[in-house]
Motif scaffolding. Structure first.
Motif, PDB file in Angstrom:
ATOM      1  N   ASP A   1       0.749  -0.989   0.215  1.00 40.35           N
ATOM      2  CA  ASP A   1      -0.322  -0.382  -0.195  1.00 40.35           C
ATOM      3  C   ASP A   1       0.300   1.421   0.049  1.00 40.35           C
ATOM      4  OD1 ASP A   1      -2.324  -1.146   0.578  1.00 40.35           O
ATOM      5  OD2 ASP A   1      -2.735  -1.606   2.632  1.00 40.35           O
ATOM      6  N   PRO A   2       0.428   2.300  -0.538  1.00 40.37           N
ATOM      7  CA  PRO A   2       1.184   3.796  -0.343  1.00 40.37           C
ATOM      8  C   PRO A   2       0.586   4.202   0.736  1.00 40.37           C
ATOM      9  CG  PRO A   2      -0.266   3.689  -2.147  1.00 40.37           C
ATOM     10  CD  PRO A   2      -0.441   2.316  -2.042  1.00 40.37           C
ATOM     11  N   VAL A   3       1.727   4.642   1.679  1.00 42.01           N
ATOM     12  CA  VAL A   3       0.987   4.808   3.106  1.00 42.01           C
ATOM     13  C   VAL A   3       1.859   6.109   2.909  1.00 42.01           C
ATOM     14  CG1 VAL A   3       0.526   3.702   4.301  1.00 42.01           C
ATOM     15  CG2 VAL A   3       2.762   3.655   3.899  1.00 42.01           C
ATOM     16  N   PRO A   4       1.514   7.585   2.658  1.00 43.88           N
ATOM     17  CA  PRO A   4       1.404   8.774   2.884  1.00 43.88           C
ATOM     18  C   PRO A   4       2.201   9.288   4.147  1.00 43.88           C
ATOM     19  CG  PRO A   4      -0.343   9.212   1.865  1.00 43.88           C
ATOM     20  CD  PRO A   4       0.088   7.485   1.801  1.00 43.88           C
ATOM     21  N   ASP A   5       0.750   8.646   4.974  1.00 43.32           N
ATOM     22  CA  ASP A   5       0.440   9.904   6.411  1.00 43.32           C
ATOM     23  C   ASP A   5       1.161   8.973   7.523  1.00 43.32           C
ATOM     24  OD1 ASP A   5      -0.947   7.166   6.554  1.00 43.32           O
ATOM     25  OD2 ASP A   5      -2.377   7.503   7.229  1.00 43.32           O
ATOM     26  N   GLY A   6       2.158   7.679   6.999  1.00 38.81           N
ATOM     27  CA  GLY A   6       3.571   7.092   7.956  1.00 38.81           C
ATOM     28  C   GLY A   6       2.746   5.447   8.568  1.00 38.81           C
ATOM     29  N   SER A   7       1.413   5.100   8.178  1.00 40.44           N
ATOM     30  CA  SER A   7       1.000   4.014   8.523  1.00 40.44           C
ATOM     31  C   SER A   7       1.349   3.407   8.411  1.00 40.44           C
ATOM     32  CB  SER A   7      -0.604   4.354   8.821  1.00 40.44           C
ATOM     33  OG  SER A   7      -1.274   4.833   6.857  1.00 40.44           O
ATOM     34  N   PRO A   8       1.210   2.056   9.129  1.00 42.75           N
ATOM     35  CA  PRO A   8       1.730   0.602   8.689  1.00 42.75           C
ATOM     36  C   PRO A   8       1.668   0.198   7.226  1.00 42.75           C
ATOM     37  CG  PRO A   8       1.048   0.830  10.695  1.00 42.75           C
ATOM     38  CD  PRO A   8       0.368   1.730  10.587  1.00 42.75           C
ATOM     39  N   ARG A   9       2.525  -0.362   6.650  1.00 42.12           N
ATOM     40  CA  ARG A   9       2.747  -1.010   5.307  1.00 42.12           C
ATOM     41  C   ARG A   9       1.511  -2.212   5.176  1.00 42.12           C
ATOM     42  NH1 ARG A   9       4.148   1.104   0.606  1.00 42.12           N
ATOM     43  NH2 ARG A   9       6.679   3.012   0.360  1.00 42.12           N
ATOM     44  N   ARG A  10       1.092  -2.145   4.501  1.00 37.16           N
ATOM     45  CA  ARG A  10       0.227  -3.961   4.506  1.00 37.16           C
ATOM     46  C   ARG A  10       1.326  -5.026   3.554  1.00 37.16           C
ATOM     47  NH1 ARG A  10      -0.874  -6.407   8.377  1.00 37.16           N
ATOM     48  NH2 ARG A  10      -2.596  -5.520   9.367  1.00 37.16           N
ATOM     49  N   TYR A  11       1.566  -5.544   3.310  1.00 37.62           N
ATOM     50  CA  TYR A  11       1.367  -5.862   1.916  1.00 37.62           C
ATOM     51  C   TYR A  11       1.144  -7.549   0.924  1.00 37.62           C
ATOM     52  CZ  TYR A  11       6.485  -3.788   3.245  1.00 37.62           C
ATOM     53  OH  TYR A  11       7.104  -2.691   3.351  1.00 37.62           O
TER      54      TYR A  11
ATOM     55  N   THR B   1      -4.546  -7.930  -6.888  1.00 42.38           N
ATOM     56  CA  THR B   1      -3.973  -8.676  -5.529  1.00 42.38           C
ATOM     57  C   THR B   1      -4.614 -10.099  -5.222  1.00 42.38           C
ATOM     58  OG1 THR B   1      -4.813  -7.192  -4.521  1.00 42.38           O
ATOM     59  CG2 THR B   1      -2.424  -6.743  -4.852  1.00 42.38           C
ATOM     60  N   LEU B   2      -3.866 -10.531  -4.670  1.00 45.06           N
ATOM     61  CA  LEU B   2      -4.874 -12.068  -4.304  1.00 45.06           C
ATOM     62  C   LEU B   2      -6.501 -11.524  -3.046  1.00 45.06           C
ATOM     63  CD1 LEU B   2      -2.939 -14.665  -2.506  1.00 45.06           C
ATOM     64  CD2 LEU B   2      -4.606 -14.586  -5.023  1.00 45.06           C
ATOM     65  N   CYS B   3      -6.101  -9.725  -2.670  1.00 39.11           N
ATOM     66  CA  CYS B   3      -7.450  -9.235  -2.082  1.00 39.11           C
ATOM     67  C   CYS B   3      -8.108  -8.817  -3.253  1.00 39.11           C
ATOM     68  CB  CYS B   3      -7.202  -8.876  -1.276  1.00 39.11           C
ATOM     69  SG  CYS B   3      -6.268  -7.189  -1.044  1.00 39.11           S
ATOM     70  N   GLY B   4      -7.772  -8.538  -4.174  1.00 39.96           N
ATOM     71  CA  GLY B   4      -8.365  -7.332  -5.368  1.00 39.96           C
ATOM     72  C   GLY B   4      -8.723  -6.202  -5.360  1.00 39.96           C
ATOM     73  N   LEU B   5      -7.013  -5.976  -4.398  1.00 34.94           N
ATOM     74  CA  LEU B   5      -6.917  -4.879  -5.181  1.00 34.94           C
ATOM     75  C   LEU B   5      -6.450  -4.557  -6.734  1.00 34.94           C
ATOM     76  CD1 LEU B   5      -5.553  -3.807  -1.774  1.00 34.94           C
ATOM     77  CD2 LEU B   5      -7.803  -2.561  -2.801  1.00 34.94           C
ATOM     78  N   ASN B   6      -6.101  -3.323  -7.543  1.00 35.33           N
ATOM     79  CA  ASN B   6      -4.959  -3.042  -8.816  1.00 35.33           C
ATOM     80  C   ASN B   6      -3.895  -2.770  -8.184  1.00 35.33           C
ATOM     81  OD1 ASN B   6      -4.257  -1.685 -11.207  1.00 35.33           O
ATOM     82  ND2 ASN B   6      -6.196  -1.052 -11.325  1.00 35.33           N
ATOM     83  N   THR B   7      -3.392  -3.421  -9.017  1.00 37.13           N
ATOM     84  CA  THR B   7      -2.044  -2.844  -8.823  1.00 37.13           C
ATOM     85  C   THR B   7      -0.898  -2.264  -8.926  1.00 37.13           C
ATOM     86  OG1 THR B   7      -1.260  -4.461 -10.498  1.00 37.13           O
ATOM     87  CG2 THR B   7      -0.899  -5.897  -7.860  1.00 37.13           C
TER      88      THR B   7
ATOM     89  N   ALA C   1      -6.545 -10.499   4.164  1.00 38.52           N
ATOM     90  CA  ALA C   1      -7.658 -11.106   3.079  1.00 38.52           C
ATOM     91  C   ALA C   1      -6.134 -11.906   1.670  1.00 38.52           C
ATOM     92  CB  ALA C   1      -8.274  -9.851   2.579  1.00 38.52           C
ATOM     93  N   CYS C   2      -4.936 -11.646   1.755  1.00 38.10           N
ATOM     94  CA  CYS C   2      -3.987 -12.095   0.903  1.00 38.10           C
ATOM     95  C   CYS C   2      -3.512 -13.385   1.483  1.00 38.10           C
ATOM     96  CB  CYS C   2      -3.221 -11.026   0.517  1.00 38.10           C
ATOM     97  SG  CYS C   2      -3.327  -9.948  -1.016  1.00 38.10           S
TER      98      CYS C   2
ATOM     99  N   ALA D   1      -4.111 -17.071  -0.611  1.00 38.46           N
ATOM    100  CA  ALA D   1      -2.921 -18.096  -0.074  1.00 38.46           C
ATOM    101  C   ALA D   1      -4.021 -19.770   0.404  1.00 38.46           C
ATOM    102  CB  ALA D   1      -1.862 -17.299   0.175  1.00 38.46           C
ATOM    103  N   THR D   2      -4.263 -19.460   1.630  1.00 38.02           N
ATOM    104  CA  THR D   2      -4.409 -20.539   1.976  1.00 38.02           C
ATOM    105  C   THR D   2      -5.683 -21.530   1.893  1.00 38.02           C
ATOM    106  OG1 THR D   2      -3.698 -19.598   4.020  1.00 38.02           O
ATOM    107  CG2 THR D   2      -4.746 -21.482   4.839  1.00 38.02           C
ATOM    108  N   GLU D   3      -6.436 -20.660   0.780  1.00 40.84           N
ATOM    109  CA  GLU D   3      -7.299 -21.136   0.500  1.00 40.84           C
ATOM    110  C   GLU D   3      -7.206 -22.042  -1.389  1.00 40.84           C
ATOM    111  OE1 GLU D   3     -11.278 -18.910  -0.247  1.00 40.84           O
ATOM    112  OE2 GLU D   3     -10.516 -18.674   1.987  1.00 40.84           O
TER     113      GLU D   3
END
Length: 114
Positions: A32-42, A51-57, A77-78, A82-84
């Protein structure tokens, strides 16, 4: 995922599975692009542009290494997807089993013994 093995002449196409790869070797990683400094999700991404969770790369930041589902900052969600996906593989093909499915048709069996 099914692929069709075409085999030699006279072969009836049979659904088979491609090579098994563990979840940490299947997908590229983007964040995730995080300009506010919050933790990134990979996220786990592939050549299909999602992505596996449906986001546009295209909306995410590409990363170099492969996505790993065991990362503490991996998208939940990814991880679930992946587990499924991994659970669809027969257990004997996931852990030290035969990686290729042998085609059961008579034409291929004869070709394998020649």
């Amino acid at each position: 995922m099914e692929v069709f093995h075409t085999g030699p002449s006279g072969h009836v196409p049979t659904p088979t599975r491609p090579w098994y790869a563990p979840p940490d070797m299947r997908w590229d990683m983007c964040a995730d692009p995080v300009p506010d400094g919050s933790p990134r999700r990979y996220h786990a991404s592939g050549h299909w542009g999602l992505t596996l969770c449906g986001l546009n790369t295209g909306d995410l930041v590409e990363q170099g290494p492969q996505w790993r589902p065991d990362r503490t900052d991996a998208c939940p969600a990814c991880q679930t997807e992946a587990t499924e996906i991994d659970a669809r593989w027969p257990a004997d093909r996931r852990t030290g089993g035969d990686l290729l499915v042998t085609c059961p048709c008579p034409t291929c069996r004869l070709a394998d013994t020649a």
